[in-house]
Structures are given as structure tokens and as C-alpha cells.
Design a protein around this motif. Sequence first.
Motif, PDB file in Angstrom:
ATOM      1  N   ARG A 112       0.843  -1.214   0.000  1.00 27.13           N
ATOM      2  CA  ARG A 112       0.000   0.000   0.000  1.00 27.13           C
ATOM      3  C   ARG A 112       0.868   1.249   0.000  1.00 27.13           C
ATOM      4  O   ARG A 112       0.565   2.216  -0.697  1.00 27.13           O
ATOM      5  CB  ARG A 112      -0.919   0.010   1.228  1.00 27.13           C
ATOM      6  CG  ARG A 112      -2.023  -1.024   1.156  1.00 27.13           C
ATOM      7  CD  ARG A 112      -2.810  -1.095   2.450  1.00 27.13           C
ATOM      8  NE  ARG A 112      -3.527   0.148   2.720  1.00 27.13           N
ATOM      9  CZ  ARG A 112      -4.175   0.403   3.852  1.00 27.13           C
ATOM     10  NH1 ARG A 112      -4.185  -0.490   4.822  1.00 27.13           N
ATOM     11  NH2 ARG A 112      -4.808   1.534   4.021  1.00 27.13           N
ATOM     12  N   GLY A 113       1.962   1.208   0.765  1.00 24.89           N
ATOM     13  CA  GLY A 113       2.886   2.356   0.775  1.00 24.89           C
ATOM     14  C   GLY A 113       3.580   2.507  -0.566  1.00 24.89           C
ATOM     15  O   GLY A 113       3.732   3.625  -1.080  1.00 24.89           O
ATOM     16  N   VAL A 114       3.998   1.391  -1.150  1.00 24.88           N
ATOM     17  CA  VAL A 114       4.712   1.440  -2.439  1.00 24.88           C
ATOM     18  C   VAL A 114       3.773   1.945  -3.534  1.00 24.88           C
ATOM     19  O   VAL A 114       4.200   2.662  -4.448  1.00 24.88           O
ATOM     20  CB  VAL A 114       5.305   0.054  -2.782  1.00 24.88           C
ATOM     21  CG1 VAL A 114       5.910   0.057  -4.183  1.00 24.88           C
ATOM     22  CG2 VAL A 114       6.373  -0.344  -1.763  1.00 24.88           C
ATOM     23  N   ALA A 115       2.483   1.610  -3.435  1.00 25.96           N
ATOM     24  CA  ALA A 115       1.520   2.067  -4.447  1.00 25.96           C
ATOM     25  C   ALA A 115       1.447   3.603  -4.466  1.00 25.96           C
ATOM     26  O   ALA A 115       1.325   4.212  -5.525  1.00 25.96           O
ATOM     27  CB  ALA A 115       0.138   1.474  -4.165  1.00 25.96           C
ATOM     28  N   VAL A 116       1.554   4.231  -3.272  1.00 19.47           N
ATOM     29  CA  VAL A 116       1.561   5.702  -3.208  1.00 19.47           C
ATOM     30  C   VAL A 116       2.794   6.239  -3.930  1.00 19.47           C
ATOM     31  O   VAL A 116       2.714   7.184  -4.721  1.00 19.47           O
ATOM     32  CB  VAL A 116       1.525   6.182  -1.734  1.00 19.47           C
ATOM     33  CG1 VAL A 116       1.696   7.688  -1.647  1.00 19.47           C
ATOM     34  CG2 VAL A 116       0.229   5.741  -1.064  1.00 19.47           C
ATOM     35  N   LEU A 117       3.954   5.607  -3.662  1.00 21.98           N
ATOM     36  CA  LEU A 117       5.194   6.026  -4.338  1.00 21.98           C
ATOM     37  C   LEU A 117       5.077   5.864  -5.849  1.00 21.98           C
ATOM     38  O   LEU A 117       5.513   6.727  -6.617  1.00 21.98           O
ATOM     39  CB  LEU A 117       6.380   5.194  -3.838  1.00 21.98           C
ATOM     40  CG  LEU A 117       6.890   5.483  -2.427  1.00 21.98           C
ATOM     41  CD1 LEU A 117       7.906   4.425  -2.012  1.00 21.98           C
ATOM     42  CD2 LEU A 117       7.537   6.874  -2.388  1.00 21.98           C
ATOM     43  N   ALA A 118       4.496   4.743  -6.274  1.00 24.81           N
ATOM     44  CA  ALA A 118       4.375   4.462  -7.710  1.00 24.81           C
ATOM     45  C   ALA A 118       3.506   5.512  -8.392  1.00 24.81           C
ATOM     46  O   ALA A 118       3.858   6.038  -9.446  1.00 24.81           O
ATOM     47  CB  ALA A 118       3.802   3.066  -7.926  1.00 24.81           C
ATOM     48  N   ASP A 119       2.366   5.850  -7.761  1.00 22.42           N
ATOM     49  CA  ASP A 119       1.474   6.860  -8.350  1.00 22.42           C
ATOM     50  C   ASP A 119       2.103   8.249  -8.348  1.00 22.42           C
ATOM     51  O   ASP A 119       1.967   9.021  -9.285  1.00 22.42           O
ATOM     52  CB  ASP A 119       0.146   6.919  -7.570  1.00 22.42           C
ATOM     53  CG  ASP A 119      -0.782   5.773  -7.947  1.00 22.42           C
ATOM     54  OD1 ASP A 119      -0.526   5.113  -8.968  1.00 22.42           O
ATOM     55  OD2 ASP A 119      -1.755   5.543  -7.205  1.00 22.42           O
ATOM     56  N   LEU A 120       2.806   8.561  -7.266  1.00 19.90           N
ATOM     57  CA  LEU A 120       3.357   9.905  -7.100  1.00 19.90           C
ATOM     58  C   LEU A 120       4.567  10.148  -7.988  1.00 19.90           C
ATOM     59  O   LEU A 120       4.742  11.230  -8.541  1.00 19.90           O
ATOM     60  CB  LEU A 120       3.753  10.071  -5.626  1.00 19.90           C
ATOM     61  CG  LEU A 120       4.032  11.460  -5.097  1.00 19.90           C
ATOM     62  CD1 LEU A 120       2.799  12.335  -5.191  1.00 19.90           C
ATOM     63  CD2 LEU A 120       4.482  11.357  -3.635  1.00 19.90           C
ATOM     64  N   LEU A 121       5.424   9.145  -8.126  1.00 19.93           N
ATOM     65  CA  LEU A 121       6.742   9.361  -8.757  1.00 19.93           C
ATOM     66  C   LEU A 121       6.936   8.575 -10.042  1.00 19.93           C
ATOM     67  O   LEU A 121       7.886   8.819 -10.772  1.00 19.93           O
ATOM     68  CB  LEU A 121       7.852   8.983  -7.760  1.00 19.93           C
ATOM     69  CG  LEU A 121       7.862   9.799  -6.467  1.00 19.93           C
ATOM     70  CD1 LEU A 121       8.701   9.106  -5.405  1.00 19.93           C
ATOM     71  CD2 LEU A 121       8.401  11.198  -6.730  1.00 19.93           C
ATOM     72  N   ASN A 122       6.097   7.591 -10.301  1.00 20.88           N
ATOM     73  CA  ASN A 122       6.217   6.729 -11.468  1.00 20.88           C
ATOM     74  C   ASN A 122       7.648   6.212 -11.672  1.00 20.88           C
ATOM     75  O   ASN A 122       8.224   6.341 -12.750  1.00 20.88           O
ATOM     76  CB  ASN A 122       5.722   7.472 -12.728  1.00 20.88           C
ATOM     77  CG  ASN A 122       5.620   6.574 -13.950  1.00 20.88           C
ATOM     78  OD1 ASN A 122       5.655   7.060 -15.068  1.00 20.88           O
ATOM     79  ND2 ASN A 122       5.519   5.265 -13.776  1.00 20.88           N
ATOM     80  N   PRO A 123       8.259   5.627 -10.631  1.00 19.36           N
ATOM     81  CA  PRO A 123       9.630   5.122 -10.787  1.00 19.36           C
ATOM     82  C   PRO A 123       9.668   3.829 -11.600  1.00 19.36           C
ATOM     83  O   PRO A 123       8.655   3.123 -11.688  1.00 19.36           O
ATOM     84  CB  PRO A 123      10.059   4.840  -9.348  1.00 19.36           C
ATOM     85  CG  PRO A 123       8.774   4.504  -8.653  1.00 19.36           C
ATOM     86  CD  PRO A 123       7.709   5.355  -9.309  1.00 19.36           C
ATOM     87  N   GLU A 124      10.845   3.537 -12.179  1.00 17.66           N
ATOM     88  CA  GLU A 124      11.018   2.243 -12.860  1.00 17.66           C
ATOM     89  C   GLU A 124      11.061   1.124 -11.835  1.00 17.66           C
ATOM     90  O   GLU A 124      10.647   0.001 -12.112  1.00 17.66           O
ATOM     91  CB  GLU A 124      12.331   2.242 -13.646  1.00 17.66           C
ATOM     92  CG  GLU A 124      12.262   2.976 -14.958  1.00 17.66           C
ATOM     93  CD  GLU A 124      13.585   2.882 -15.698  1.00 17.66           C
ATOM     94  OE1 GLU A 124      14.039   1.756 -15.991  1.00 17.66           O
ATOM     95  OE2 GLU A 124      14.164   3.943 -15.969  1.00 17.66           O
ATOM     96  N   ALA A 125      11.628   1.423 -10.675  1.00 13.56           N
ATOM     97  CA  ALA A 125      11.744   0.381  -9.652  1.00 13.56           C
ATOM     98  C   ALA A 125      11.702   0.995  -8.265  1.00 13.56           C
ATOM     99  O   ALA A 125      12.191   2.099  -8.047  1.00 13.56           O
ATOM    100  CB  ALA A 125      13.047  -0.385  -9.840  1.00 13.56           C
ATOM    101  N   VAL A 126      11.101   0.256  -7.333  1.00 14.57           N
ATOM    102  CA  VAL A 126      11.226   0.533  -5.902  1.00 14.57           C
ATOM    103  C   VAL A 126      11.995  -0.645  -5.323  1.00 14.57           C
ATOM    104  O   VAL A 126      11.631  -1.805  -5.535  1.00 14.57           O
ATOM    105  CB  VAL A 126       9.846   0.675  -5.214  1.00 14.57           C
ATOM    106  CG1 VAL A 126      10.015   0.781  -3.702  1.00 14.57           C
ATOM    107  CG2 VAL A 126       9.096   1.889  -5.754  1.00 14.57           C
TER     108      VAL A 126
END
Length: 405
Positions: free
Chosen positions: A327-341
Motif C-alpha cells: 500500500r505504501g509502495v503504491a503511493v510512491l508508484a502513483d506519485l513518482l512513477n519510478p522504474e523500480a522501488v
Amino acid sequence: MISIHNEPQPTDLGDVRVANRAVVLRQVRLHAPCSRADIAARTGLNKATVSSLVSELITQRLVRETGLTENRVGRPATMLVLDGEPYAALGLQIGADELVAVAIDLGGNRLLSWRRAFAASAVPPTDTLRALTALSRRAIGRVSATGRTVQGLTVGVPGLVDTAGAVPLAAALGWRDVPVAAALRAALRDPGFVVGVDSVANLAALAEQRHGAHAGVADLVHLTGGLTVGAGIIAAGRLLRGARGFAGEIGHLPLDPAGAPCACGAHGCLTALVGLPAVVRRLLPDAEADGPVVDYLPELTRIVALARQDDPTVLSGLAETGRQLGRGVAVLADLLNPEAVVVGDHLAALAPWLLPTARSELAARAHLPDAGGCRLDASTVDAAAALGGATAALATVEAGRLPVR
Ligand SMILES: [Zn+2]
């Protein structure tokens, strides 16, 4: 290339030479062995300028000729590689139950990697600063004894670090307004090199981007574990710092207002759900029978052993922790659109049991289709923040400044 605070901007001819020196050094680091002509062709600098800069870098022992030649269109060329034999950089890291020191050479090779058991959360900041000073002195002594000169030292702290290297708040350590860089500089009696401080998350991201499985990726997030969860964000190839240097403080993202209490005073923060103390408390209810846990490694080892034995309580606890992580990583993915976490520390140690549910939750929760292509992996870099600290300590040399001799 990672930017640092106070990165030199070319404003006059001296600065242009510094900037060009950095460009040449970077070409050798990325493309060695390479020739002067290769560097000129790749950078657009003229050959005379490249030759002059290379001569200077050879004199400074930052670059050396290999003596190898490569025949192309009938013209042999002398090949260049990084030298840096006389130099080293140090990184230190305040971990959950240890202090870590790493020294590297200019090429990123580890010269030493030390761990010392130390519970920074259980002692006053002055004790931790004294222990960091002692460890720094020993590491500087060891490196100097091999004839190398230390170019810089960077300490990673699990908390907020401002641009002056002070820590206004590190909830997990119980720190408020600790002037770490100034105190360490004074304790080391102004050692003649840069003493820097940064968050463990930023430094781990730096190590990941330089030395990890996703090295060179332009948009990358390293999610640190340990006492507090923090995000080190590489955006478009540079560390994202924010206005005061505090970007990436995702550890206190309120995921569950009815959840467990957090060291920051709120409830259900990401740290309070997936941080190392929270995981130990949830999976090993007996761990705090004799008082607060300060030595986490044995508890983490127990959790791994129970998971390997397919203990149903531990497996379901880890699956739930993985869902919260996702759930935390999903926020990062939406906010920053990184290639990888990439997750580090205990989140990496527990990755075989956390990542399956974390990845499903990421896919289900992210608004971006396919989570924006974000991969979720465990870090393979050991002592990432300390390695990143040493890498950051080379920044002045990599930015084209002449090394400390
Ligand atoms: Zn919190």
C-alpha cells in the motif's frame, strides 16, 4: 550523475575547467578503458582540451594509462582507466542495532566494511556521536595506514537531515535538533576533508543507483527498513531533496488511523506497520517480555527461521506486513512513477515472504495502469547507506575539484 549540495556551476573559466575535469573523469568511470579520442568524440570537447585535462588527471593520479592499445582504423591509442590509488572515502551509518563503516576507493571498490553492535535508540545522542567519532577515527587510521588520503566522510542518519547536516528530528532515535555534522567535524578536529550528513534513505538510494542491480536507472526509489521507513528518491537521475532537504519522508504516511501507535505520536504510519520494531512486536509477541528490544538481529534471525519452517502465524503476519508495504509502495508508484522501488534492510531480509503480497497489493492499489511499470525488488547491496555515504563523499572529486593530498 547524482547531484550534491553546492554542486559547482560553471560561471567563469576556472569553473569551466572544473566542470570539464568532471566530464572527463565521468567518461573514464563509465567507459574505461577508453582513449582520449573516445572522450573527445563522446563529449564534444576538443582533443587539445581533453589531452590537457587528462594530463592533469594523470598527475593527480585520478586516471592512469593502461599501456593497452586498441587498433582502430590503423591508429593505436593509449587507453585510460580510473586510478585513484592514493584516495579513499568513508561512509558511516546508524542502523537499528549497529553502526556501520565502509571505505571505498575512487572506483567504488570496498577497502573496509565494519559493523559494530550499538543501539542508538537506547542512548542519548551524545553517546552515539562519541561512538561515531571513535569509529570514524579508527577507519581513517586504517585507510591512512595504507597510504591513502581520505577525501570525505558522510554519515547516514535514520531521520530528517537538513542542508547543514543537522538533524531537526529523528523520531525513531528520539533525537531533536542534533547538529551532527558540526559536532563530528569538531570532534575530528576539522580533518581537512568534507564531513557530511544525509538521511540513510538518500544515501542508500545513491548506493543503489551506482552499485545496485538497478544501477544507472534514472527513476528509482530505495525504501529503507530498520527503525524507520524512508524513501530515497532518484528522479531523472538526480536525488530529489525538496526545499529543505526532507523529501521522501514516507515513513509517517498515515495508512491506518486505527493502527498501532508510532514513535512520532500518530497511529498507523507506514513505519508503525512495517518498520523493524513493528514487525518484531507483531510476529514475536514474547520478544519484549524482558523490556524493549534493542538488539534486533537475533529477533530478525528468529523470524526468518520460523518463516523457513512454515510457521503459520509468522507466515500470515509476514503476508499482512507485505500487504501494508504494498500500500505504501503504491503511493510512491502513483506519485513518482519510478522504474523500480527497491527495499532494503529488514525488508530485504524478509523479501521472500513480503514481496509476493506486496507486489499484488501494489498492482491492486496503484491508480496507474500496471503500476506505471514499477518493479518492486529487494536490494542486493550490503550496508547500502554506508556505501552511499562513501560514494557521496567522493562527490567533490567527481565534480572536478582537485583531491585532498
Ligand atoms: Zn509516525
